[in-house]
Design a protein around this motif. Structure first.
Motif, PDB file in Angstrom:
ATOM      1  N   LYS A  52       0.829  -1.195   0.000  1.00 28.75           N
ATOM      2  CA  LYS A  52       0.000   0.000   0.000  1.00 28.75           C
ATOM      3  C   LYS A  52       0.867   1.250   0.000  1.00 28.75           C
TER       4      LYS A  52
ATOM      5  N   GLU B 201      -0.177   2.787  -9.605  1.00 30.71           N
ATOM      6  CA  GLU B 201      -0.779   2.076  -8.472  1.00 30.71           C
ATOM      7  C   GLU B 201      -1.160   3.052  -7.362  1.00 30.71           C
TER       8      GLU B 201
ATOM      9  N   GLU C 139      -4.911   3.722  -5.873  1.00 33.90           N
ATOM     10  CA  GLU C 139      -5.215   3.601  -4.448  1.00 33.90           C
ATOM     11  C   GLU C 139      -5.828   4.887  -3.908  1.00 33.90           C
TER      12      GLU C 139
ATOM     13  N   PRO D 163     -10.052   5.097  -5.379  1.00 31.37           N
ATOM     14  CA  PRO D 163     -10.671   3.774  -5.562  1.00 31.37           C
ATOM     15  C   PRO D 163     -11.987   3.825  -6.337  1.00 31.37           C
TER      16      PRO D 163
END
Length: 324
Positions: free
Chosen positions: A90, A133, A137, A140
């Protein structure tokens, strides 16, 4: 319908059931393997290709290959798969904030980001996550976010991201037909001759015994052309503008090397002693920056130019070199 695989399950669990995804027009034209990689986050690529090869993934109840181009209305069957939590790192809030604050332009179809140096555009090859990415994140709720093109990890500057499949197709067509103009700034060793206005030298990818991938000028390589213009002459180096006509991997870095003036701070193509000399004068990273992008905005067709100023660390190194 376009059911999404649930994320963040404990390591070792599987998706609970077979998933049936109906492809909408935004996803039409995407390769099956690329679609699965976006849907099965955390699943190793090798497993994704294995379930395609074994026929566990079906399109309209039939077996297809990884390079199958999805069509609107296709129904994709995705089997239960093991999802490793360790495979889905994350992004920290600091990284998310850094990327969000680097956005130069945004509308309902695209983003233009001033990518920081040191951040890869995507994860892979030992890199846990990259800019795309991080954006996914941070957002969303955004159904679609895809890179339009790429920048090397250590290169900073303008980068396009599509928010709709139609915008991605539009921009790829503009790139293919030479309607996207890219401008880079680079600091190279030595005195660049004004008469060297372009380098036209074919490039070929090579893999060394160590496994490292490098690009070389090779008569059997792909045709490659970069145009150059001197911006400023400094002691022992030159600030130049580079405009790639073609879009080969490491094109500017290898073409400047071929011209006898490698880019300062390039750990792959520039001699260590050169980099060390300029490091002592304040150049501590690859001095290559995507300064501007010009293209037709998807949707409106309006011609637009976006610019990204030199990062502070590069601007400061120029101030030091001018003083020298």
């Amino acid at each position: 319908m376009n059911n999404q695989i649930q994320q963040n399950r404990p390591e070792g669990t599987t998706s609970p059931r077979v998933q049936q995804h109906e492809i909408d027009e935004e996803r039409a034209g995407q390769r099956l393997d690329n679609y699965l990689l976006t849907q099965l986050k955390g699943v190793p690529k090798t497993l994704v290709y294995r379930i395609i090869r074994k026929g566990e993934v079906r399109v309209n109840k039939g077996r297809v290959k990884a390079d199958y181009r999805l069509k609107g209305g296709d129904v994709v069957r995705i089997p239960p798969v093991r999802i490793s939590e360790k495979s889905t790192p994350k992004a920290g809030q600091r990284l998310i904030d850094s990327v969000e604050s680097s956005i130069i332009y945004e509308d309902e179809r695209i983003l233009v980001v001033n990518k920081p140096s040191g951040l890869a555009v995507h994860g892979g090859s030992g890199i846990s996550l990259g800019l795309i990415e991080t954006l996914r994140e941070a957002r969303p709720q955004q159904k679609f976010l895809e890179l339009v093109h790429r920048l090397d990890r250590d290169t900073s500057g303008c980068l396009m991201v599509a928010k709709k499949r139609s915008a991605l197709r539009d921009l790829h067509e503009q790139i293919r037909t030479d309607r996207v103009n890219k401008t880079y700034w680079a600091l190279v060793e030595g005195r660049w001759a004004s008469r060297t206005s372009q380098v036209n030298a074919p490039l070929r990818k090579n893999t060394l015994q160590s496994g490292e991938r490098v690009v070389r000028v090779d008569p059997e390589g792909k045709p490659s052309l970069t145009r150059f213009r001197v911006l400023e002459r400094l002691r022992d180096c030159t600030l130049i503008e580079a405009t790639p006509v073609t879009g080969r991997t490491h094109q500017i870095r290898v073409h400047t090397l071929h011209a006898g003036h490698p880019i300062i701070g390039d750990d792959k193509y520039t001699a260590k002693e050169v980099n060390q000399h300029f490091r002592e004068q304040g150049v501590r990273r690859l001095f290559l920056h995507a300064a501007a992008l010009e293209f037709d905005l998807p949707g409106s067709g309006k011609r637009q130019r976006f610019t990204a100023p030199l990062p502070d660390e590069l601007e400061q190194s120029l101030v030091t070199l001018r003083h020298e």
